[in-house]
Design a protein around this motif. Structure first.
Motif, PDB file in Angstrom:
ATOM      1  N   GLN A 116       2.288   9.417  -7.121  1.00  0.00           N
ATOM      2  CA  GLN A 116       3.465   8.567  -7.374  1.00  0.00           C
ATOM      3  C   GLN A 116       3.190   7.629  -8.545  1.00  0.00           C
ATOM      4  O   GLN A 116       2.035   7.335  -8.862  1.00  0.00           O
ATOM      5  CB  GLN A 116       3.785   7.734  -6.125  1.00  0.00           C
ATOM      6  CG  GLN A 116       4.048   8.532  -4.876  1.00  0.00           C
ATOM      7  CD  GLN A 116       5.405   9.211  -4.901  1.00  0.00           C
ATOM      8  OE1 GLN A 116       6.352   8.722  -5.498  1.00  0.00           O
ATOM      9  NE2 GLN A 116       5.479  10.368  -4.263  1.00  0.00           N
ATOM     10  N   ASN A 117       4.269   7.098  -9.127  1.00  0.00           N
ATOM     11  CA  ASN A 117       4.152   6.117 -10.209  1.00  0.00           C
ATOM     12  C   ASN A 117       5.255   5.076 -10.081  1.00  0.00           C
ATOM     13  O   ASN A 117       6.263   5.304  -9.408  1.00  0.00           O
ATOM     14  CB  ASN A 117       4.250   6.800 -11.583  1.00  0.00           C
ATOM     15  CG  ASN A 117       3.025   7.637 -11.883  1.00  0.00           C
ATOM     16  OD1 ASN A 117       1.907   7.130 -11.912  1.00  0.00           O
ATOM     17  ND2 ASN A 117       3.223   8.929 -12.092  1.00  0.00           N
ATOM     18  N   GLY A 118       5.053   3.951 -10.757  1.00  0.00           N
ATOM     19  CA  GLY A 118       6.070   2.916 -10.835  1.00  0.00           C
ATOM     20  C   GLY A 118       6.472   2.351  -9.487  1.00  0.00           C
ATOM     21  O   GLY A 118       5.642   2.175  -8.597  1.00  0.00           O
ATOM     22  N   SER A 119       7.773   2.088  -9.350  1.00  0.00           N
ATOM     23  CA  SER A 119       8.271   1.479  -8.112  1.00  0.00           C
ATOM     24  C   SER A 119       8.124   2.437  -6.931  1.00  0.00           C
ATOM     25  O   SER A 119       7.957   1.994  -5.793  1.00  0.00           O
ATOM     26  CB  SER A 119       9.723   1.024  -8.277  1.00  0.00           C
ATOM     27  OG  SER A 119      10.555   2.119  -8.582  1.00  0.00           O
ATOM     28  N   ALA A 120       8.184   3.739  -7.194  1.00  0.00           N
ATOM     29  CA  ALA A 120       7.972   4.715  -6.115  1.00  0.00           C
ATOM     30  C   ALA A 120       6.544   4.594  -5.569  1.00  0.00           C
ATOM     31  O   ALA A 120       6.325   4.691  -4.359  1.00  0.00           O
ATOM     32  CB  ALA A 120       8.236   6.135  -6.612  1.00  0.00           C
ATOM     33  N   TYR A 121       5.589   4.370  -6.475  1.00  0.00           N
ATOM     34  CA  TYR A 121       4.206   4.181  -6.021  1.00  0.00           C
ATOM     35  C   TYR A 121       4.091   2.906  -5.195  1.00  0.00           C
ATOM     36  O   TYR A 121       3.476   2.906  -4.122  1.00  0.00           O
ATOM     37  CB  TYR A 121       3.210   4.120  -7.187  1.00  0.00           C
ATOM     38  CG  TYR A 121       1.813   3.875  -6.669  1.00  0.00           C
ATOM     39  CD1 TYR A 121       1.003   4.932  -6.290  1.00  0.00           C
ATOM     40  CD2 TYR A 121       1.344   2.578  -6.483  1.00  0.00           C
ATOM     41  CE1 TYR A 121      -0.245   4.713  -5.742  1.00  0.00           C
ATOM     42  CE2 TYR A 121       0.084   2.346  -5.934  1.00  0.00           C
ATOM     43  CZ  TYR A 121      -0.706   3.409  -5.564  1.00  0.00           C
ATOM     44  OH  TYR A 121      -1.935   3.189  -5.003  1.00  0.00           O
ATOM     45  N   ALA A 122       4.661   1.810  -5.683  1.00  0.00           N
ATOM     46  CA  ALA A 122       4.571   0.525  -4.971  1.00  0.00           C
ATOM     47  C   ALA A 122       5.113   0.661  -3.551  1.00  0.00           C
ATOM     48  O   ALA A 122       4.501   0.184  -2.590  1.00  0.00           O
ATOM     49  CB  ALA A 122       5.311  -0.565  -5.740  1.00  0.00           C
ATOM     50  N   LYS A 123       6.252   1.324  -3.413  1.00  0.00           N
ATOM     51  CA  LYS A 123       6.853   1.521  -2.081  1.00  0.00           C
ATOM     52  C   LYS A 123       5.965   2.415  -1.226  1.00  0.00           C
ATOM     53  O   LYS A 123       5.699   2.122  -0.054  1.00  0.00           O
ATOM     54  CB  LYS A 123       8.248   2.147  -2.242  1.00  0.00           C
ATOM     55  CG  LYS A 123       8.916   2.582  -0.957  1.00  0.00           C
ATOM     56  CD  LYS A 123       9.654   1.449  -0.303  1.00  0.00           C
ATOM     57  CE  LYS A 123      10.541   1.923   0.837  1.00  0.00           C
ATOM     58  NZ  LYS A 123       9.940   1.872   2.141  1.00  0.00           N
ATOM     59  N   ALA A 124       5.476   3.512  -1.802  1.00  0.00           N
ATOM     60  CA  ALA A 124       4.614   4.431  -1.056  1.00  0.00           C
ATOM     61  C   ALA A 124       3.313   3.741  -0.641  1.00  0.00           C
ATOM     62  O   ALA A 124       2.822   3.952   0.477  1.00  0.00           O
ATOM     63  CB  ALA A 124       4.325   5.675  -1.884  1.00  0.00           C
ATOM     64  N   TYR A 125       2.748   2.913  -1.522  1.00  0.00           N
ATOM     65  CA  TYR A 125       1.513   2.184  -1.203  1.00  0.00           C
ATOM     66  C   TYR A 125       1.754   1.246  -0.023  1.00  0.00           C
ATOM     67  O   TYR A 125       0.959   1.215   0.924  1.00  0.00           O
ATOM     68  CB  TYR A 125       1.019   1.402  -2.424  1.00  0.00           C
ATOM     69  CG  TYR A 125      -0.100   0.431  -2.111  1.00  0.00           C
ATOM     70  CD1 TYR A 125      -1.379   0.885  -1.787  1.00  0.00           C
ATOM     71  CD2 TYR A 125       0.117  -0.945  -2.121  1.00  0.00           C
ATOM     72  CE1 TYR A 125      -2.405  -0.002  -1.483  1.00  0.00           C
ATOM     73  CE2 TYR A 125      -0.899  -1.835  -1.827  1.00  0.00           C
ATOM     74  CZ  TYR A 125      -2.155  -1.367  -1.506  1.00  0.00           C
ATOM     75  OH  TYR A 125      -3.168  -2.247  -1.205  1.00  0.00           O
ATOM     76  N   MET A 126       2.832   0.493  -0.069  1.00  0.00           N
ATOM     77  CA  MET A 126       3.087  -0.454   1.014  1.00  0.00           C
ATOM     78  C   MET A 126       3.400   0.272   2.329  1.00  0.00           C
ATOM     79  O   MET A 126       2.961  -0.165   3.393  1.00  0.00           O
ATOM     80  CB  MET A 126       4.211  -1.426   0.635  1.00  0.00           C
ATOM     81  CG  MET A 126       3.827  -2.403  -0.469  1.00  0.00           C
ATOM     82  SD  MET A 126       2.227  -3.265  -0.245  1.00  0.00           S
ATOM     83  CE  MET A 126       2.410  -4.015   1.366  1.00  0.00           C
ATOM     84  N   ASP A 127       4.130   1.379   2.262  1.00  0.00           N
ATOM     85  CA  ASP A 127       4.361   2.181   3.469  1.00  0.00           C
ATOM     86  C   ASP A 127       3.026   2.683   4.033  1.00  0.00           C
ATOM     87  O   ASP A 127       2.807   2.679   5.243  1.00  0.00           O
ATOM     88  CB  ASP A 127       5.280   3.371   3.164  1.00  0.00           C
ATOM     89  CG  ASP A 127       6.731   2.968   2.944  1.00  0.00           C
ATOM     90  OD1 ASP A 127       7.129   1.845   3.340  1.00  0.00           O
ATOM     91  OD2 ASP A 127       7.479   3.784   2.352  1.00  0.00           O
ATOM     92  N   ALA A 128       2.138   3.103   3.131  1.00  0.00           N
ATOM     93  CA  ALA A 128       0.812   3.575   3.553  1.00  0.00           C
ATOM     94  C   ALA A 128       0.005   2.437   4.182  1.00  0.00           C
ATOM     95  O   ALA A 128      -0.759   2.663   5.119  1.00  0.00           O
ATOM     96  CB  ALA A 128       0.064   4.173   2.372  1.00  0.00           C
ATOM     97  N   MET A 129       0.186   1.219   3.677  1.00  0.00           N
ATOM     98  CA  MET A 129      -0.530   0.078   4.241  1.00  0.00           C
ATOM     99  C   MET A 129      -0.043  -0.240   5.656  1.00  0.00           C
ATOM    100  O   MET A 129      -0.839  -0.564   6.535  1.00  0.00           O
ATOM    101  CB  MET A 129      -0.381  -1.156   3.341  1.00  0.00           C
ATOM    102  CG  MET A 129      -1.126  -1.048   2.014  1.00  0.00           C
ATOM    103  SD  MET A 129      -2.928  -0.844   2.223  1.00  0.00           S
ATOM    104  CE  MET A 129      -3.124   0.934   2.106  1.00  0.00           C
ATOM    105  N   VAL A 130       1.249  -0.109   5.887  1.00  0.00           N
ATOM    106  CA  VAL A 130       1.771  -0.312   7.244  1.00  0.00           C
ATOM    107  C   VAL A 130       1.182   0.755   8.170  1.00  0.00           C
ATOM    108  O   VAL A 130       0.596   0.443   9.207  1.00  0.00           O
ATOM    109  CB  VAL A 130       3.322  -0.273   7.263  1.00  0.00           C
ATOM    110  CG1 VAL A 130       3.847  -0.204   8.702  1.00  0.00           C
ATOM    111  CG2 VAL A 130       3.894  -1.482   6.537  1.00  0.00           C
ATOM    112  N   LYS A 131       1.312   2.012   7.763  1.00  0.00           N
ATOM    113  CA  LYS A 131       0.813   3.116   8.581  1.00  0.00           C
ATOM    114  C   LYS A 131      -0.706   3.012   8.798  1.00  0.00           C
ATOM    115  O   LYS A 131      -1.205   3.156   9.919  1.00  0.00           O
ATOM    116  CB  LYS A 131       1.153   4.447   7.907  1.00  0.00           C
ATOM    117  CG  LYS A 131       0.711   5.669   8.669  1.00  0.00           C
ATOM    118  CD  LYS A 131       1.067   6.946   7.914  1.00  0.00           C
ATOM    119  CE  LYS A 131       0.489   8.158   8.608  1.00  0.00           C
ATOM    120  NZ  LYS A 131       0.665   9.376   7.808  1.00  0.00           N
ATOM    121  N   GLY A 132      -1.437   2.732   7.720  1.00  0.00           N
ATOM    122  CA  GLY A 132      -2.899   2.660   7.809  1.00  0.00           C
ATOM    123  C   GLY A 132      -3.388   1.531   8.698  1.00  0.00           C
ATOM    124  O   GLY A 132      -4.334   1.700   9.469  1.00  0.00           O
TER     125      GLY A 132
END
Length: 190
Positions: free
Chosen positions: A128-144
């Motif tokens: 992912q890149n840009g805002s899509a990456y930021a959203k995916a990273y934060m979703d991953a942080m919740v899940k992780g």
């Protein structure tokens, strides 16, 4: 014949005893201990098997969170996501240092599988890149962090045998719960 065998055994036994003496040429031929040997739980007597497993699993979680934070920073996230990544790198790094100080870290099959899973998740996230990456990273942080709480409750704490390790895991659990709450707050704004 028996005397010859007995004499051979006595000579071999005596030679092995001399090889254990410092400065003896046979002692010098033995390999020097390595860092890998020091972390091998089969050689450690200071950490129980349960503690070693719990610490090894916690270290794997910390290492993944640090790697994810570094990846997020390399993807040039900004604002609250950057602040969160910076916090994760710092706090999981500190926790990793404390974890390693408590004893030997197991690297059994379950822990290796956890590391592979983390690497696979990072690889996917990194696409992912840009805002899509930021959203995916934060979703991953919740899940992780939800998964980390589950691992602490179901695997690490039940495996821990000594008071210092149990205390560290209990304190870590509180930090992970705090990380989860902060990640959920950020996700709600994205």
């Amino acid at each position: 014949m028996k005397r010859l065998l007995l004499a051979s055994l006595l000579i071999a036994f005596a030679a092995s005893g001399q090889a254990q003496q410092p400065g003896h040429k046979a002692a010098a031929a033995q390999p020097a201990p390595t860092a890998a040997m020091a972390s091998d739980t089969s050689r450690s007597t200071s950490t129980s098997k349960g503690d070693s497993f719990a610490l090894g699993l916690l270290a794997a979680v910390n290492e993944h969170e640090i790697a994810a934070a570094k990846q997020a920073k390399s993807k040039k996230v900004s604002g609250p996501v950057l602040d969160y990544a910076t916090r994760m790198e710092k706090e999981h790094g500190e926790n990793l240092t404390r974890t390693k100080a408590l004893g030997a870290l197991s690297n059994d099959a379950e822990i290796r599988a956890q590391k592979v899973k983390g690497a696979d998740e990072l690889k996917t996230l990194g696409q992912q890149n840009g805002s899509a990456y930021a959203k995916a990273y934060m979703d991953a942080m919740v899940k992780g962090h939800e998964q980390a709480l589950n691992l602490i409750d179901t695997k690490m704490l039940p495996s821990a045998a000594t008071a210092p390790v149990k205390k560290h895991l209990t304190e870590t659990r509180a930090h992970v719960a705090n990380h989860l709450a902060a990640a959920k707050e950020i996700v709600a704004t994205l």
